[in-house]
Structures are given as C-alpha cells and as structure tokens.
Design a protein around this motif. Sequence first.
Motif, PDB file in Angstrom:
ATOM      1  N   ASN A 182       4.278  -7.746  -4.666  1.00  0.00           N
ATOM      2  CA  ASN A 182       3.182  -7.809  -3.694  1.00  0.00           C
ATOM      3  C   ASN A 182       3.138  -6.533  -2.861  1.00  0.00           C
TER       4      ASN A 182
ATOM      5  N   THR B 281       5.053 -17.371   0.469  1.00  0.00           N
ATOM      6  CA  THR B 281       4.609 -16.900   1.781  1.00  0.00           C
ATOM      7  C   THR B 281       5.106 -15.476   1.997  1.00  0.00           C
ATOM      8  N   GLU B 282       4.499 -14.799   2.953  1.00  0.00           N
ATOM      9  CA  GLU B 282       4.955 -13.450   3.290  1.00  0.00           C
ATOM     10  C   GLU B 282       6.412 -13.472   3.740  1.00  0.00           C
ATOM     11  N   GLU B 283       6.759 -14.495   4.500  1.00  0.00           N
ATOM     12  CA  GLU B 283       8.140 -14.614   5.005  1.00  0.00           C
ATOM     13  C   GLU B 283       9.133 -14.781   3.857  1.00  0.00           C
TER      14      GLU B 283
ATOM     15  N   SER C 207       0.192  -7.492   2.279  1.00  0.00           N
ATOM     16  CA  SER C 207       0.872  -8.248   3.338  1.00  0.00           C
ATOM     17  C   SER C 207       1.059  -7.389   4.584  1.00  0.00           C
TER      18      SER C 207
ATOM     19  N   PRO D 137       2.206  -3.982   0.378  1.00  0.00           N
ATOM     20  CA  PRO D 137       1.981  -4.098   1.823  1.00  0.00           C
ATOM     21  C   PRO D 137       0.510  -3.857   2.144  1.00  0.00           C
ATOM     22  N   LYS D 138       0.094  -4.300   3.289  1.00  0.00           N
ATOM     23  CA  LYS D 138      -1.250  -3.993   3.777  1.00  0.00           C
ATOM     24  C   LYS D 138      -1.363  -2.490   3.968  1.00  0.00           C
TER      25      LYS D 138
ATOM     26  N   THR E  27       1.785 -13.156  -2.764  1.00  0.00           N
ATOM     27  CA  THR E  27       1.477 -14.027  -1.641  1.00  0.00           C
ATOM     28  C   THR E  27       0.531 -15.140  -2.079  1.00  0.00           C
TER      29      THR E  27
ATOM     30  N   GLN F   1       2.779  -8.359   7.222  1.00  0.00           N
ATOM     31  CA  GLN F   1       4.180  -8.483   7.618  1.00  0.00           C
ATOM     32  C   GLN F   1       5.068  -7.511   6.834  1.00  0.00           C
ATOM     33  N   PHE F   2       4.762  -7.326   5.567  1.00  0.00           N
ATOM     34  CA  PHE F   2       5.535  -6.381   4.757  1.00  0.00           C
ATOM     35  C   PHE F   2       5.287  -4.949   5.227  1.00  0.00           C
TER      36      PHE F   2
ATOM     37  N   SER G 157       8.606  -4.310  -4.854  1.00  0.00           N
ATOM     38  CA  SER G 157       7.960  -5.580  -4.509  1.00  0.00           C
ATOM     39  C   SER G 157       6.717  -5.744  -5.353  1.00  0.00           C
TER      40      SER G 157
END
Length: 230
Positions: free
Chosen positions: A144, A111-113, A162, A146-147, A100, A164-165, A142
């Motif tokens: 990156n 971007t996250e998207e 992320s 995830p949160k 990200t 969003q992820f 991935s």
Amino acid sequence: MKFLVLSDLHANNEMIEKMDSLFKQADAVLFAGDFAECFKPETGKEALEKFCKKHDTIFAVLGNCDNEDFLVDLDEQDICVEKALVYEGGIGITGAGGGTKFTGKTEFERTEEEIISDFDIVKNAVAETGDESLWKSLIMISHNPPKGDVCDKVNESLHAGSQQFADYIAKNQPVAVVCGHIHEGQGIEKIGETTVMNPGSMAEGCYGLLTVEKTGDEWKVTSAETGKLA
C-alpha cells in the motif's frame, strides 16, 4: 547497491521472462506484492516459483490480491520481509503487506493501523538499542502506498494512499520506501528526505531501478528511475 524494484505481477508469468535482463543487472530484487491475479489467489504459487528462479536475492511482501496464508509460501522461498527486519550489504529491509480496506472483496485488506504495525519490529529495535540511526539505513517495502502526489495517484481527483503511513515516513525518514498497488501511480516522489517509488504494474511491463550507496555513516539514494518495456 542496485535494486530492481517490482510490484503487481498478477500472474503474468510471461513478463517474468521478458524482464530477464533487468534481473541480471540487479544486486537484489524488491517486490511490493500481488503475485496472484486479482480474485484468483491460486495463481500466486506458480508465479512465485517462476519469479524466484530469476534471482538469488529477493525481498517481498504480499499484495491485496494474495491470500494471507500465502505468507507460508514466501517463507519457504526465504524471501518474506513482512514483520521482519533483514540486512543485505549493510542496509536494513523491512516490509508490510496487503492493501487498505476498500471493497472488502480482495484477499488481503487491512486497516492503516494494521499495515503500519508490521513495522513495529523496527520501532522496537530502535527502542531497545536507543539507536535512532537505524531508520537512516532502512528500506521499507509496502504494497500500500503512502498518501502523496504521485505514487498513490489513481487519477487527477483521486489519491488512494494512506495518510497515516505518510506521516509515519515523515517522522522516521527511512532511506527509501517501495510501494505498489496503484498501477497508475508509477513514479518517484519525496517525503522529507525519503525517496518513495512505485514501479508500476509488472504485469504491464513496468519496473523501477533504485541505487543506494553508503557515504560515511549514511545511506543515500544515488539514482532512482522507473521504466516500461517497449
């Protein structure tokens, strides 16, 4: 099926040799990005070539330190799963590369998207077939993370994953998610029923081992562990 899980090699090619016995134990290898040394994307090619000599079955994505054009090299080695859906022993594997946006100084920041859009191939396959069970036989790679509580933890006060992820995983519930990027985030956690693993930095001798088995119509993680070479 036993996977060796690795990430963040950063062109430490000596470590590839040190992990020889781990490669030999695995049915396949999952690599979550960063073949190249940070700010030296040209180091990725040699690292990739040495890495690919260690196993016949490798699935990989790019990291934020890998130039986006390096996807061509991954494709030539037939290991790339970015924006793709492949099957190994009946389980699906898909991937998303890059990190990200943060400093804007590394090679592949998104971007996250944009990162999540790499998984559209799975979403589209589910929409076309109407078979939601596809998610239940899927491993996502991935770079990156995830949160979360563990795998994106830089320090006690900073989590760099992320959201969003994380929400995407919570909604779709794949069998497992393999990530990297945050070297300090080595560990394993759960998002719902999904096992999330950050193996830590391979450059520092860190690795993960993930075993999945099919019981009836469902794939399950039967063991997951991370370690570090002495």
